[in-house]
Design an enzyme around this catalytic site. Sequence first.
Site, PDB file in Angstrom:
ATOM      1  N   ASN A 203       0.829  -1.198   0.000  1.00 14.26           N
ATOM      2  CA  ASN A 203       0.000   0.000   0.000  1.00 14.26           C
ATOM      3  C   ASN A 203       0.871   1.259   0.000  1.00 14.26           C
ATOM      4  O   ASN A 203       2.102   1.193  -0.085  1.00 14.26           O
ATOM      5  CB  ASN A 203      -0.972  -0.008   1.179  1.00 14.26           C
ATOM      6  N   GLN A 248      -8.979  -5.083 -13.748  1.00 12.45           N
ATOM      7  CA  GLN A 248      -7.860  -4.363 -13.147  1.00 12.45           C
ATOM      8  C   GLN A 248      -8.329  -3.247 -12.212  1.00 12.45           C
ATOM      9  O   GLN A 248      -7.610  -2.865 -11.290  1.00 12.45           O
ATOM     10  CB  GLN A 248      -6.970  -3.792 -14.245  1.00 12.45           C
ATOM     11  N   GLU A 316       1.769   0.831 -16.533  1.00 13.32           N
ATOM     12  CA  GLU A 316       2.321  -0.368 -15.909  1.00 13.32           C
ATOM     13  C   GLU A 316       1.997  -1.624 -16.720  1.00 13.32           C
ATOM     14  O   GLU A 316       2.876  -2.397 -17.085  1.00 13.32           O
ATOM     15  CB  GLU A 316       1.767  -0.501 -14.484  1.00 13.32           C
ATOM     16  N   HIS A 317       0.714  -1.846 -16.978  1.00 17.69           N
ATOM     17  CA  HIS A 317       0.271  -2.971 -17.810  1.00 17.69           C
ATOM     18  C   HIS A 317      -0.334  -2.416 -19.098  1.00 17.69           C
ATOM     19  O   HIS A 317      -1.205  -1.545 -19.030  1.00 17.69           O
ATOM     20  CB  HIS A 317      -0.811  -3.796 -17.114  1.00 17.69           C
ATOM     21  N   HIS A 409      45.916  11.624  -9.298  1.00 10.58           N
ATOM     22  CA  HIS A 409      45.635  10.567 -10.272  1.00 10.58           C
ATOM     23  C   HIS A 409      46.780  10.450 -11.272  1.00 10.58           C
ATOM     24  O   HIS A 409      47.208   9.350 -11.641  1.00 10.58           O
ATOM     25  CB  HIS A 409      44.322  10.851 -11.009  1.00 10.58           C
TER      26      HIS A 409
END
Length: 437
Positions: A203, A248, A316-317, A409
Amino acid sequence: MEFLKKAISAGLVADEDEKVQATVKKMLQHIEEEGEAAVKEYAQQFDNWEGDFILSEEKKQALIDSVPQSVKDDIDFAHRQIKRFAEAQRDSLVSFEIETEPGVRLGQKVMPVQCAGCYVPGGRYAHAASALMSVATAKTAGVPYIVACSPPRGDSINPAVAYAMHVAGADVIFEMGGVHAIATMANGLFTGKPVDILVGPGNAFVAEAKRMLFGAVGIDVFAGPTESAIIADETADPMTIAVDLVSQAEHGTNSPVWLFTTSREIGEKVLKIMPHVIADMPNADVCEAAWRDHGVVIFCDTREELAKVSDEYACEHLQVMAQDFDWWKENLNNYGSLFVGEGSTVSHGDKCSGTNHILPTKKAARYSGGLNVQKFMKVLTYQELDEAANLAFSAVGSRISRTEGMEGHARACDWRLRKYYPDTKWDFTVYDQKHYD
């Protein structure tokens, strides 16, 4: 682009988000300060739970024994599909070593994280499939220690969820949910093993806890309410579209469902059918609120425009019920998971087809995919340069370092040049480091 139906703004989303953030922040701070004692407080407050949190072998076996064999068979079937796909994902990422130049060997080593935490929701529904999606994927990746959490219902977690966790390979199962479960896994409470990554849906409070802990641990995706969209042309069946959208919408009153179509007639038919299909549902109030407040129907003249709209929503889908599947697979870029053709419904991916259902929401599909084996794996690189290779590589490394203003370096490269090639005269700056015994 034309809206045949627009979403109704709830108006209180920002206020609710702030309330969730404040609550979660307070809970995480309390658990950080008081540890297991705070977790026990929250478990008693939210779940009226005062027993042990770690599911014992005896209790787990009793729960498993209570699961009907037909349910076990279905869970086993889904587990096989999820494991097969996860194995293919794992095998697509390999360790290797190459020689880029004489004396220069570069490589990558692929290895799993050492501990994963898998959250399995248990509020309105018993999410046995979610247990498989997270735990089985981590197991296939080779994670040596997997912790799974799910909120109890009464005096135990759901038996089917316990069976799914067991089959998938969880090493420890917690009868615990919510923010305190997320914090427990992140901090290694009750196990002494803090997880390296937290995965699984939940959630708003669970999602916010994961977001706040990101950085201290890895997470799978930034998750919001479930989203589903359907792309349809004139060949689509309006009833199939309506049934799938409603299927859904039952995720929750704040779960958006969208239809993008090149057929005005299809769009209008779906609008007429939806109230009837919703009324047939046992949880019609949930589906009706989701459709009323968050449902969208968009009409476009061309499929190119439709693809652009779909990519902007980055759902999402995403289902495609339109001709020329190959065109859509080639031209759609932003989605969590794609369901091609009328025969492919989101329920297949959610439960048993094999691809993972823990997916990005809130347009995160623009830059991220969903949970997969590789989320539990690290690509570690290494290099090995011999003395001969240093003639070229230390020279370039020295010069680039000084171009950037990084003298230290440069001197690390210079040291090797002078050590390995003491008689060489250089046509660029090579620092002559004093040697200290």
